[in-house]
Design an enzyme around this catalytic site. Structure first.
Site, PDB file in Angstrom:
ATOM      1  N   LYS A 114      -0.840  -8.231  -2.761  1.00  0.00           N
ATOM      2  CA  LYS A 114      -2.390  -7.426  -2.936  1.00  0.00           C
ATOM      3  C   LYS A 114      -2.033  -5.908  -2.835  1.00  0.00           C
ATOM      4  O   LYS A 114      -1.833  -5.270  -2.177  1.00  0.00           O
ATOM      5  CB  LYS A 114      -2.811  -7.645  -1.293  1.00  0.00           C
ATOM      6  CG  LYS A 114      -4.183  -7.390  -0.777  1.00  0.00           C
ATOM      7  CD  LYS A 114      -4.540  -8.087  -0.240  1.00  0.00           C
ATOM      8  CE  LYS A 114      -5.620  -7.634   1.498  1.00  0.00           C
ATOM      9  NZ  LYS A 114      -6.664  -7.145   0.620  1.00  0.00           N
TER      10      LYS A 114
ATOM     11  N   TYR B 191       0.704  -1.044   0.096  1.00  0.00           N
ATOM     12  CA  TYR B 191      -0.153  -0.120   0.133  1.00  0.00           C
ATOM     13  C   TYR B 191       0.907   1.188   0.147  1.00  0.00           C
ATOM     14  O   TYR B 191       1.542   1.519   1.061  1.00  0.00           O
ATOM     15  CB  TYR B 191      -1.100   0.069   1.142  1.00  0.00           C
ATOM     16  CG  TYR B 191      -1.802  -1.190   1.304  1.00  0.00           C
ATOM     17  CD1 TYR B 191      -2.234  -1.931   0.075  1.00  0.00           C
ATOM     18  CD2 TYR B 191      -2.727  -1.419   2.530  1.00  0.00           C
ATOM     19  CE1 TYR B 191      -3.276  -2.687  -0.025  1.00  0.00           C
ATOM     20  CE2 TYR B 191      -3.689  -2.613   2.372  1.00  0.00           C
ATOM     21  CZ  TYR B 191      -3.959  -3.021   1.287  1.00  0.00           C
ATOM     22  OH  TYR B 191      -4.840  -4.039   1.011  1.00  0.00           O
TER      23      TYR B 191
END
Ligand code: FBP
Length: 267
Positions: free
Chosen positions: A179, A148
């Site tokens: 992810k 992220y």
């Protein structure tokens, strides 16, 4: 083309069905706090563990305390081995909360680790993930990273180049799967799946979308862009009918359902 003996391409196999995957994420209790995301149903980890198996998910991601107390062994387990609360402000850093060995003892088939790419503290997370990735691979576990981009250096964490950088960082750091957030369209997300190379890409969900079709079309776009699957939480377990949403997701991920044709569950 051959790979080095150090690369084991099948570590993600426990999480795949016909090469695709749906993972249910439930670490938000630590990351966001219970009042931000939970209601009287989904505050109970047993509710989510049940959705994972009855909804046909191919994996579930939990912090170790929830895994110790609620994991039922029915769906392959990812133990998150770092985490942070939403209470600390400033440049983000997430440090190790669980050893690889302990994750293995809980029944994990993979460890999960969040890296805040672009944070002033990214070097610490790179180094820690590096050690965890090596240990996970020594023990036959996949190493999955939530990448992220975040902190003062990041203006837009879903911009094409930023998301592709997240995907590429996962490859460069040796993650079996990344992810990452969706960029908003198939074409720009394709650049991220290319950047990830042999690292499998999972789309992260985000807050519950305004409509089911809005979320399903993101999933369609990510799969069409070459993603292996999704690793999502709130859009499933905040739904009024989580199993119906799970069923629609299965059709999009595994059966090539086009979203316009998707029947709408009441939400
Ligand atoms: P959601 O699908 O609910 O967004 O879950 C994905 C996830 O990565 C969780 O695993 C994690 O707790 C959360 O999002 C982190 O959210 P944020 O982007 O706010 O840090």
């Amino acid at each position: 083309m051959t790979s080095s003996k150090r690369f084991t391409p099948n570590l993600m196999d426990p999480f795949l069905r016909n090469g695709k995957s749906m993972i249910l994420a439930y670490d938000q209790g630590l990351e966001h706090g219970p009042s931000a995301d939970f209601d009287n149903r989904n505050i109970d980890p047993a509710f989510i563990v049940d959705i994972a198996s009855r909804g046909g998910f191919n994996g579930i991601a939990l912090q170790k305390g929830v895994a110790e107390r609620y994991y039922d062994g029915k769906v392959p387990l990812i133990v998150k081995v770092n985490g942070k609360s939403a209470l600390v402000k400033g440049e983000p850093i997430s440090k190790q909360t669980c050893s690889v060995e302990y994750a293995l003892s809980l029944g994990a088939k993979a460890v999960g680790y969040t890296i805040y790419l672009g944070s002033a503290h990214e070097a610490e997370m790179f180094a820690e993930f590096g050690r965890i990735q090596e240990e996970a691979h020594e023990r036959g576990l996949a190493a999955i990273t939530w990448v992220y981009p975040r902190g003062g250096a990041i203006a837009n964490d879903t911009a094409k180049d930023v998301v592709a950088y997240a995907a590429r960082a996962a490859l460069e750091l040796g993650a079996d799967a990344a992810k990452i957030k969706y960029t908003g369209d198939t074409q720009s997300f394709s650049w991220a799946t290319k950047a990830a190379g042999k690292t499998k890409v999972f789309m992260s969900g985000g807050p519950k979308a305004a409509t089911d079709d809005a979320f399903l079309s993101q999933v369609r776009g990510a799969i069409d862009a070459g993603a292996t699957g999704i690793a999502v939480g709130r859009n499933v377990w905040q739904h009024s009918e989580p199993l119906k949403m799970a069923d629609l997701l299965k059709q999009v991920v595994f059966e090539n359902l086009q979203v316009a044709a998707a029947p709408k569950p009441s939400s």
